[in-house]
Design a protein around this motif. Structure first.
Motif, short mmCIF file in Angstrom:
data_model
loop_
_atom_site.label_atom_id
_atom_site.label_comp_id
_atom_site.label_asym_id
_atom_site.label_seq_id
_atom_site.Cartn_x
_atom_site.Cartn_y
_atom_site.Cartn_z
N ASP A 24 41.79 33.25 36.24
CA ASP A 24 42.69 34.42 36.23
C ASP A 24 44.15 34.07 36.49
OD1 ASP A 24 41.71 33.77 38.91
OD2 ASP A 24 42.93 35.44 39.59
N ARG A 59 35.17 39.24 39.32
CA ARG A 59 36.08 39.92 40.24
C ARG A 59 35.60 41.34 40.45
NH1 ARG A 59 41.11 38.58 36.48
NH2 ARG A 59 39.37 38.74 35.02
N TRP A 106 33.77 32.14 41.29
CA TRP A 106 33.99 31.36 40.06
C TRP A 106 33.29 30.02 40.16
CZ3 TRP A 106 37.58 27.03 39.43
CH2 TRP A 106 38.33 26.73 40.56
#
Length: 265
Positions: free
Chosen positions: A88, A180, A196
């Motif tokens: 991200d 998320r 992750w």
């Protein structure tokens, strides 16, 4: 084997079923390591040359694609490496983090055949054994916020739900190893959860890895306002302030003080 916390010095060592190092640790930026692990001595001088070759390949490739593996040398000089940025983050931060990780490993772990470094934004490792594709939860870091939630029981219930969703999302085929989740606990208090994995492992193994990290949280972080569990193949984290991208527009609160527990079985 040796473990070195790079954000602050060690303050005590406890010998129990595992070796546990507790340090007072402030959250680190994209270019400050959360922790560095250096283990096993090099078997040959040529292996150190292979390390340099692997690190030099990982930095540009990971900067461009957020993930890279590399290998160099043969026989007792063979070295395998992996670098990954969190999916991200902005590309410039990925490049900065990858470069910082390579410098950290080259300096702090010179002469070590097994080296790993964790950052908020990226992870890098190399080894004289090909570890790629093998889920690795054998070495764990736990960072816990020293502050408790104001309504501990309600916070704990909400946090468990958020992180259960994170683990499930991380194991989905379309997630790319990044999950998320956000939930509001009460007025002015939200929980932000993240998981992750390194891209060398399968989606199923990613889900299992993140689930294992989430399962460790109650052992160290129950009622705490923030917690991170980091393995070499995945990580799980929750906070009461936005720390992943895209930011939700809220003002980022002060992160507070953290303790770190290094589990080295």
């Amino acid at each position: 084997m040796a473990a070195a916390a790079s954000c602050s010095p060690s303050v005590s060592v406890l010998l129990v079923m595992a070796v546990v190092v507790v340090v007072a640790a402030a959250p680190c930026s994209a270019v400050d390591p959360v922790n560095t692990y250096c283990g096993k001595n090099m078997s040959s001088a040529q292996a150190q040359v292979s390390v340099g070759q692997v690190l030099s390949e990982l930095v540009p490739r990971a900067s461009a694609g957020y993930y890279a593996t590399a290998a160099a040398g043969r026989g007792d000089s063979a070295i395998w490496g992996l670098a990954q940025c969190r999916g991200d983050i902005p590309a410039p931060d990925c490049a900065l983090c990858a470069a910082a990780a390579a410098r950290q490993l080259a300096g702090a772990c010179r002469g070590s055949a097994d080296a790993r470094v964790w950052y908020d934004y990226c992870f890098m490792r190399y080894d004289d054994v090909d570890f790629r594709g093998l889920p690795d939860t054998g070495y764990a870091l736990v960072l816990l916020n020293t502050q408790n939630a104001t309504d501990p029981e309600a916070f704990d219930r909400a946090q468990r739900k958020v992180m259960a969703r994170v683990a499930a999302d991380a194991g989905s085929d379309g997630g790319g190893g990044l999950a998320r989740e956000t939930a509001r606990v009460e007025k002015g208090v939200s929980i932000y959860g993240l998981g992750w994995c390194t891209r060398d492992i399968t989606a199923a193994d990613c889900g299992l890895c993140v689930a294992q990290a989430v399962a460790e949280m109650p052992n160290y972080c129950r009622f705490r306002r923030g917690c991170r569990v980091l393995y070499s193949s995945c990580m799980a984290r929750y906070e009461t302030y936005p720390f992943f991208f895209p930011l939700d527009g809220q003002t980022t609160a002060a992160a507070g003080d953290y303790d770190m527990v290094v589990l080295n079985p």
